[in-house]
Design a protein around this motif. Sequence first.
Motif, PDB file in Angstrom:
ATOM      1  N   VAL A   3       7.753 -13.408  -6.907  1.00  0.00           N
ATOM      2  CA  VAL A   3       8.614 -12.280  -7.269  1.00  0.00           C
ATOM      3  C   VAL A   3       8.719 -11.301  -6.106  1.00  0.00           C
ATOM      4  O   VAL A   3       9.799 -10.757  -5.827  1.00  0.00           O
ATOM      5  N   HIS A   4       7.612 -11.065  -5.394  1.00  0.00           N
ATOM      6  CA  HIS A   4       7.663 -10.183  -4.224  1.00  0.00           C
ATOM      7  C   HIS A   4       8.708 -10.674  -3.230  1.00  0.00           C
ATOM      8  O   HIS A   4       9.463  -9.881  -2.645  1.00  0.00           O
ATOM      9  N   ARG A   5       8.759 -11.984  -3.025  1.00  0.00           N
ATOM     10  CA  ARG A   5       9.735 -12.535  -2.075  1.00  0.00           C
ATOM     11  C   ARG A   5      11.163 -12.319  -2.573  1.00  0.00           C
ATOM     12  O   ARG A   5      12.072 -12.045  -1.777  1.00  0.00           O
ATOM     13  N   VAL A   6      11.353 -12.432  -3.879  1.00  0.00           N
ATOM     14  CA  VAL A   6      12.683 -12.180  -4.439  1.00  0.00           C
ATOM     15  C   VAL A   6      13.082 -10.722  -4.216  1.00  0.00           C
ATOM     16  O   VAL A   6      14.226 -10.426  -3.819  1.00  0.00           O
ATOM     17  N   LEU A   7      12.152  -9.821  -4.444  1.00  0.00           N
ATOM     18  CA  LEU A   7      12.442  -8.396  -4.267  1.00  0.00           C
ATOM     19  C   LEU A   7      12.734  -8.091  -2.796  1.00  0.00           C
ATOM     20  O   LEU A   7      13.666  -7.328  -2.492  1.00  0.00           O
ATOM     21  N   ALA A   8      11.939  -8.658  -1.890  1.00  0.00           N
ATOM     22  CA  ALA A   8      12.161  -8.400  -0.463  1.00  0.00           C
ATOM     23  C   ALA A   8      13.516  -8.930  -0.021  1.00  0.00           C
ATOM     24  O   ALA A   8      14.226  -8.301   0.777  1.00  0.00           O
ATOM     25  N   ALA A   9      13.903 -10.100  -0.549  1.00  0.00           N
ATOM     26  CA  ALA A   9      15.195 -10.672  -0.171  1.00  0.00           C
ATOM     27  C   ALA A   9      16.354  -9.853  -0.714  1.00  0.00           C
ATOM     28  O   ALA A   9      17.455  -9.880  -0.159  1.00  0.00           O
ATOM     29  N   ALA A  10      16.107  -9.101  -1.791  1.00  0.00           N
ATOM     30  CA  ALA A  10      17.172  -8.292  -2.397  1.00  0.00           C
ATOM     31  C   ALA A  10      17.361  -6.960  -1.695  1.00  0.00           C
ATOM     32  O   ALA A  10      18.287  -6.216  -2.043  1.00  0.00           O
ATOM     33  N   ARG A  11      16.508  -6.642  -0.726  1.00  0.00           N
ATOM     34  CA  ARG A  11      16.636  -5.362  -0.026  1.00  0.00           C
ATOM     35  C   ARG A  11      18.000  -5.265   0.639  1.00  0.00           C
ATOM     36  O   ARG A  11      18.385  -6.150   1.403  1.00  0.00           O
ATOM     37  N   PRO A  12      18.750  -4.201   0.379  1.00  0.00           N
ATOM     38  CA  PRO A  12      20.078  -4.085   0.987  1.00  0.00           C
ATOM     39  C   PRO A  12      19.988  -3.854   2.488  1.00  0.00           C
ATOM     40  O   PRO A  12      18.979  -3.358   3.000  1.00  0.00           O
ATOM     41  N   ALA A  13      21.047  -4.226   3.184  1.00  0.00           N
ATOM     42  CA  ALA A  13      21.111  -3.948   4.616  1.00  0.00           C
ATOM     43  C   ALA A  13      21.187  -2.444   4.838  1.00  0.00           C
ATOM     44  O   ALA A  13      21.659  -1.690   3.985  1.00  0.00           O
ATOM     45  N   GLY A  14      20.709  -2.003   5.981  1.00  0.00           N
ATOM     46  CA  GLY A  14      20.724  -0.578   6.279  1.00  0.00           C
ATOM     47  C   GLY A  14      19.424   0.076   5.866  1.00  0.00           C
ATOM     48  O   GLY A  14      18.426  -0.581   5.566  1.00  0.00           O
TER      49      GLY A  14
ATOM     50  N   ALA B  58      21.527  -0.613  -5.087  1.00  0.00           N
ATOM     51  CA  ALA B  58      20.842  -1.895  -4.874  1.00  0.00           C
ATOM     52  C   ALA B  58      19.333  -1.715  -4.890  1.00  0.00           C
ATOM     53  O   ALA B  58      18.603  -2.527  -5.478  1.00  0.00           O
ATOM     54  N   PHE B  59      18.843  -0.661  -4.248  1.00  0.00           N
ATOM     55  CA  PHE B  59      17.411  -0.394  -4.302  1.00  0.00           C
ATOM     56  C   PHE B  59      16.963  -0.122  -5.738  1.00  0.00           C
ATOM     57  O   PHE B  59      15.838  -0.447  -6.124  1.00  0.00           O
ATOM     58  N   GLY B  60      17.839   0.483  -6.537  1.00  0.00           N
ATOM     59  CA  GLY B  60      17.487   0.789  -7.917  1.00  0.00           C
ATOM     60  C   GLY B  60      17.149  -0.440  -8.739  1.00  0.00           C
ATOM     61  O   GLY B  60      16.411  -0.345  -9.732  1.00  0.00           O
ATOM     62  N   HIS B  61      17.678  -1.619  -8.374  1.00  0.00           N
ATOM     63  CA  HIS B  61      17.320  -2.859  -9.059  1.00  0.00           C
ATOM     64  C   HIS B  61      15.903  -3.301  -8.706  1.00  0.00           C
ATOM     65  O   HIS B  61      15.275  -4.033  -9.479  1.00  0.00           O
ATOM     66  N   ILE B  62      15.430  -2.853  -7.558  1.00  0.00           N
ATOM     67  CA  ILE B  62      14.128  -3.295  -7.050  1.00  0.00           C
ATOM     68  C   ILE B  62      12.997  -2.401  -7.529  1.00  0.00           C
ATOM     69  O   ILE B  62      11.907  -2.876  -7.895  1.00  0.00           O
TER      70      ILE B  62
END
Length: 788
Positions: free
Chosen positions: A322-333, A343-347
């Motif tokens: 799950v940590h890897r999924v969250l890290a991959a979801a990090r938005p650019a910028g 996008a961060f709010g989903h994480i």
Amino acid sequence: MVLLTAVFHAPIRNVRFTGRDAALLGLREKLLSGDTPVVLQGMGGIGKTQIAMEYAHRFRTDYDLVWWIDADPAVFVDTALADLAHELGVPAADGIAGRARAVLAALSRGVAPRWLIVFDNAENIDVVSRFLPGPGGHVIVTSRDPGWADLARAVPVDGFERAESVAHLRERVPAMSEADAARLAEALGELPIAVAAAGAWLADTGQTAGDYLGQVGQFHLARVEAVWELSLARLRERSAAAYRLLELCSMMTSHIALDLIYSDAMAGQLDPPESVPALVQQINRLALLKIDDGQIFLHRLLQQVVRERMSPQEQETARHQVHRVLAAARPAGEVDDPATWPAFGHIWPHLEVTGAAECRDEPVRQLIIDRLRYVWLSGGFDDGRRMGEEFAARWERHRQARPGDGPLERQLLHLRFTLANILSDQAAFAEARALDEAVLARQRELLGEHHPHTLMTANGLGRDLRALGLYDEALKRDQGTYAAWSATFGDDHPRTMSALNNLAVSERLAGRAREAAGHERAVYERCSLVLGPRHALTLIAGNNLGRDLREAGEYEASIALLTDVLGRHRETGTPRTYSTMANLAVSERSAGHVIEAAAHLDAAYAHLAELLGPGSPETLACRLSRAVGLLEPGELAEVEAAYRRSLGDTHPYTITCRNNRAAAARADGDLSTARRLAEQAAQEFAVRLGEGHPSTLAARTNVAILEAETGAVGDARAVIEPVVAALDALLGPEHPDAIRAAADLALMGGADGDAEIRLTAALGGTHPAVRAFREGRYLHRTLDPHPF
């Protein structure tokens, strides 16, 4: 304000909702009988959430506003409330916590005549109770915790009535006889969640109630959790991938954004990767999740059951996936850009429950730093400091246990840099400086002089020095830091533009107004082009450029720019909205628009005091500007005392207060006190900032005025003549401040017959200063603090 359209934000209606008329009636009666919140009280799985959902839908036409808040985890309750601000038309406030408080205030004022707020799964009473709205509407809480009885009127929720259980089972399996349904309901203890799970399993498998009862005996039905055993076994037999997806989801919070579930990263955690949407539907067929409004929802008890079926090692592996999924979801910028916040709010909700702060992966630890910066940028200084100190202590223990882990130490140092930012915004300037100096020294050893983290900390240290009133030292540091950013990363890099903005701030505070204005204009224009007109740095630069235009005497241009910037702040909810309003008010007062200025300062101060606290640097600066407009001696003395406590007796802000107190004493006719304060301020400014600093020259002007008004006109001219010459050289002879000093000299008998013409040309014929000069009154100088 009357809402033109109803606002309805709640989970979709459960089309299989059955019965519960007594609970709904009791809930309705209690809500109508008073303003106290009502809590639906009962064990997990008893149906509290379902009753609240049904109430919200059944009675939605009785409300102008229905707003549902998932109160677990409790740390995001303020975010859910803040999201309501836009729907209510509440003006944007500084940060999440500020918008949440603004929403509560708006509800109390009756912004929506009839409203219902639901706090679902509110198990953390201490946190959730801080966000309960006051009287004026209805509040429903669902919770297992009996402690709510002290704060709300309880409606106990028990199991189904037998007829309700039977009706639900026969709706799912129409072929089931009433007798079989009754036998099954009795075996399930009339527990709604168990009845629903059994009905879904029977509908999916086509087996009979007798088959079900024959199998559940081995699962110890005395445990509530056992009701899912057959469904979970069925899912695992049908699709190992779907079951693995459910395991991963059970490591997360109960509501998960579909963007995360349907991501390539989530699919990559399955072996072999499969179509996640298809797997979600397989889980949904067994009523193990619900899809609603871009999210999936899992019952917390179900998540617990799934986790308990896993070994500790399996749980650890799933959490890391799950940590890897969250890290991959990090938005650019960067998280500094509000455009990334959705996008961060989903994480965010999943970081704590998955133990992300303990993860060794660098991208996962970056999310912890992002989270801390987000809390800081949102104005959550107290929570941010607590989080920052906790994470720093935890990572320091890991660093000591793993010597030589360079990436961990690098991120720990960057985390501490963000913590120093928070300390500064809490007015703990000496602590912030000490932390930044320690971090910077180690970063130089570990990363080198030109690493971006090193340069960011150098920027932070410049801010600390400015806050402590060490303007020349800050200016030297910011000159070097900006040069390093520019040479290493180029002029279009956002951090380079931020460094140039910081340099302009130091120049402004050091009295180098022309250099500050040139640099700030360059930052504003470049940020507008590269980052866009609503980027946080663009708005900061625009706010500062508006200040520089005012300092250059271009009052109307300053008002036009700051009005535009304030409008953009309000559109995006970007922090510092009310600081920009206060800045606009000072420009309005400078232009002679005193009524508009007073209204803006009143509003800005009220909001800043509520959102950031009365002792925050921004609140105090606004309070001082407001007191200047009112010329209230007592208020000015209180602000001076606050600055003295936090910054010391000889800080430029403290001295500024004394200068303004001289103006208030003069307005009250106490010329002796006014003269003493003016002379003290002039001397202290000269020592701290130098004789040629604009603040020193303003204070000298006031000394000259008071000399003249106490009869020493010759001495007054001797004081003000060099001031006029210095202002002409520093600002130009046509600058309003230079003309004011020349006008004062003319009133003292100096040879400036064109003073009224020049003053009118600079300020307009109706400006209060022009009217005062025509009446033969001196033009006393008050000062507003420049932010650091």
